[in-house]
Design an enzyme around this catalytic site. Structure first.
Site, PDB file in Angstrom:
ATOM      1  N   ASP A 259      34.194  35.343  29.741  1.00  0.00           N
ATOM      2  CA  ASP A 259      34.002  34.275  30.721  1.00  0.00           C
ATOM      3  C   ASP A 259      34.888  33.067  30.396  1.00  0.00           C
ATOM      4  O   ASP A 259      35.249  32.856  29.240  1.00  0.00           O
ATOM      5  CB  ASP A 259      32.521  33.875  30.724  1.00  0.00           C
ATOM      6  CG  ASP A 259      32.132  33.094  31.970  1.00  0.00           C
ATOM      7  OD1 ASP A 259      32.899  33.104  32.955  1.00  0.00           O
ATOM      8  OD2 ASP A 259      31.054  32.466  31.952  1.00  0.00           O
TER       9      ASP A 259
ATOM     10  N   ASN B  98      30.463  39.269  41.635  1.00  0.00           N
ATOM     11  CA  ASN B  98      31.777  38.609  41.753  1.00  0.00           C
ATOM     12  C   ASN B  98      32.412  38.775  43.139  1.00  0.00           C
ATOM     13  O   ASN B  98      33.388  38.092  43.460  1.00  0.00           O
ATOM     14  CB  ASN B  98      32.742  39.081  40.658  1.00  0.00           C
ATOM     15  CG  ASN B  98      32.421  38.540  39.277  1.00  0.00           C
ATOM     16  OD1 ASN B  98      32.643  39.187  38.257  1.00  0.00           O
ATOM     17  ND2 ASN B  98      31.882  37.317  39.201  1.00  0.00           N
ATOM     18  N   TRP B  99      31.824  39.650  43.982  1.00  0.00           N
ATOM     19  CA  TRP B  99      32.337  39.776  45.363  1.00  0.00           C
ATOM     20  C   TRP B  99      32.100  38.496  46.157  1.00  0.00           C
ATOM     21  O   TRP B  99      32.667  38.320  47.238  1.00  0.00           O
ATOM     22  CB  TRP B  99      31.655  40.948  46.088  1.00  0.00           C
ATOM     23  CG  TRP B  99      31.956  42.280  45.489  1.00  0.00           C
ATOM     24  CD1 TRP B  99      31.091  43.065  44.778  1.00  0.00           C
ATOM     25  CD2 TRP B  99      33.205  43.010  45.541  1.00  0.00           C
ATOM     26  NE1 TRP B  99      31.720  44.217  44.376  1.00  0.00           N
ATOM     27  CE2 TRP B  99      33.012  44.214  44.826  1.00  0.00           C
ATOM     28  CE3 TRP B  99      34.457  42.755  46.114  1.00  0.00           C
ATOM     29  CZ2 TRP B  99      34.017  45.172  44.667  1.00  0.00           C
ATOM     30  CZ3 TRP B  99      35.457  43.705  45.949  1.00  0.00           C
ATOM     31  CH2 TRP B  99      35.235  44.886  45.241  1.00  0.00           C
TER      32      TRP B  99
HETATM   33  C1  IPE Z   1      30.202  37.257  34.248  1.00  0.00           C
HETATM   34  O1  IPE Z   1      30.862  36.046  34.458  1.00  0.00           O
HETATM   35  C2  IPE Z   1      31.004  38.368  34.856  1.00  0.00           C
HETATM   36  C3  IPE Z   1      32.247  38.709  34.180  1.00  0.00           C
HETATM   37  C4  IPE Z   1      32.688  38.176  33.087  1.00  0.00           C
HETATM   38  C5  IPE Z   1      33.013  39.752  34.819  1.00  0.00           C
HETATM   39  P1  IPE Z   1      30.531  35.121  35.718  1.00  0.00           P
HETATM   40  O2  IPE Z   1      31.373  33.926  35.592  1.00  0.00           O
HETATM   41  O3  IPE Z   1      30.637  35.902  36.962  1.00  0.00           O
HETATM   42  O4  IPE Z   1      28.977  34.799  35.472  1.00  0.00           O
HETATM   43  P2  IPE Z   1      28.101  33.577  35.971  1.00  0.00           P
HETATM   44  O5  IPE Z   1      28.320  33.446  37.448  1.00  0.00           O
HETATM   45  O6  IPE Z   1      28.553  32.375  35.235  1.00  0.00           O
HETATM   46  O7  IPE Z   1      26.681  33.952  35.604  1.00  0.00           O
HETATM   47  C1  IPE Z   2      35.635  35.380  33.885  1.00  0.00           C
HETATM   48  O1  IPE Z   2      36.157  34.124  34.104  1.00  0.00           O
HETATM   49  C2  IPE Z   2      36.378  36.451  34.650  1.00  0.00           C
HETATM   50  C3  IPE Z   2      35.623  37.047  35.768  1.00  0.00           C
HETATM   51  C4  IPE Z   2      34.393  36.763  36.091  1.00  0.00           C
HETATM   52  C5  IPE Z   2      36.313  38.036  36.533  1.00  0.00           C
HETATM   53  P1  IPE Z   2      35.656  33.220  35.292  1.00  0.00           P
HETATM   54  O2  IPE Z   2      36.522  33.460  36.479  1.00  0.00           O
HETATM   55  O3  IPE Z   2      34.200  33.424  35.552  1.00  0.00           O
HETATM   56  O4  IPE Z   2      35.925  31.777  34.721  1.00  0.00           O
HETATM   57  P2  IPE Z   2      35.051  30.486  34.951  1.00  0.00           P
HETATM   58  O5  IPE Z   2      33.636  30.810  34.566  1.00  0.00           O
HETATM   59  O6  IPE Z   2      35.163  30.132  36.406  1.00  0.00           O
HETATM   60  O7  IPE Z   2      35.660  29.456  34.066  1.00  0.00           O
HETATM   61 MG    MG Z   3      32.514  32.492  34.909  1.00  0.00          MG
END
Ligand code: IPE
Ligand code: IPE
Ligand code: MG
Length: 246
Positions: A23, A71-72
């Site tokens: 993350d 994530n969608w």
């Molecule tokens: C978790 O990260 C999913 C991945 C790393 C693929 P997110 O950024 O989507 O999680 P939340 O929304 O902070 O819980």
């Molecule tokens: C994790 O990084 C990657 C995915 C969830 C695909 P993020 O995109 O969630 O990064 P932040 O949380 O917005 O910084």
């Molecule tokens: Mg994130």
């Protein structure tokens, strides 16, 4: 720096199955004044480093949270960019991973991914299926609840299709149930790492992390270099795991 940390690592216990919630790519990019996708691109490079260090440490299984069922909800352009980065990652790194003995597995419903990603992933799985050094489980369109729900559904289907001996009293043991999870071939999680300061599981490997040790760091995923990774392993080696016992 990381050489000294290597010296602090004992040969045991090494986590057999490591899970990573990668993350903070977006926040890393924002700090640098870059577009979010640059954070994801840098994140993909870090994955390669993590694999190389894991090979040195003789970790046998890694599960990487790359795209969740939630994530969608992100903007279409970010989603498109994420899968392009995944495609580039496989196209660029597959032969090297294969040479290093990486077996690639996927958890999640990839039928919803762009066709090109599906093709690349299927080829990667098939090319590397006999490799034994390390198994890397890419979790894509993965959700822990969806996985458990799917397992129950497939188990019921198998029952209705009379794949079980209908005359015997049916007992669905944990061992049988686990065969219907995406991770049927993988052991439970020993260490779960989450970067970027959030202290939640975000629907990752809910069933498999029942007795996982958790490691949280403020570092974002693109900052999670070899030294940061080694620190998490040293921390893990000082944990006392009791599994409910004394
Ligand atoms: C978790 O990260 C999913 C991945 C790393 C693929 P997110 O950024 O989507 O999680 P939340 O929304 O902070 O819980
Ligand atoms: C994790 O990084 C990657 C995915 C969830 C695909 P993020 O995109 O969630 O990064 P932040 O949380 O917005 O910084
Ligand atoms: Mg994130």
């Amino acid at each position: 720096m990381s050489e000294n940390l290597f010296k602090k690592i004992q040969s045991s216990p090494i986590p057999r199955h490591l899970a990573v919630i990668m993350d903070g790519n977006g926040r890393w990019a924002k700090k640098k004044g870059l577009p979010r996708l640059e954070g994801h691109r840098k994140g993909a490079e870090i994955v390669q480093n993590l694999l190389d260090t894991s090979l040195k440490l003789k970790i046998k299984y890694i599960s990487l949270y790359a795209f969740s069922t939630e994530n969608w909800k992100r903007p279409k352009l970010e989603i498109k960019g994420l899968f392009e980065i995944l495609n580039d990652f496989i196209a660029l790194r597959l032969s090297e991973m294969h040479e290093k003995g990486v077996r690639i597995l996927i958890s999640g419903d990839i039928s919803k991914l762009p066709q090109k990603s599906q093709n690349l992933l299927k080829d990667a799985i098939s090319l590397t299926r006999k490799n034994k050094k390390i198994t890397v489980n890419f979790c894509l369109n993965y959700g822990g609840r969806a996985e458990i729900h799917r397992a129950a559904e497939n188990l019921l289907k198998a029952f209705l299709e009379e794949k079980f001996n209908q005359n015997k009293k049916i007992k669905i043991t944990e061992k049988i149930f686990q065969k219907y999870l995406y991770t049927a071939q993988l052991p439970d999680i020993d260490l779960m790492i989450r970067t970027a300061g959030e202290k939640r599981i975000s629907n990752f490997l809910l069933y498999q992390s029942a007795y996982a040790e958790f490691y949280f760091t403020e570092k974002t995923w693109p900052e999670f270099n070899e030294s940061e990774f080694l620190k998490s392993i040293i921390d893990f080696q000082h944990r006392v795991r009791k599994y409910g016992g004394l």
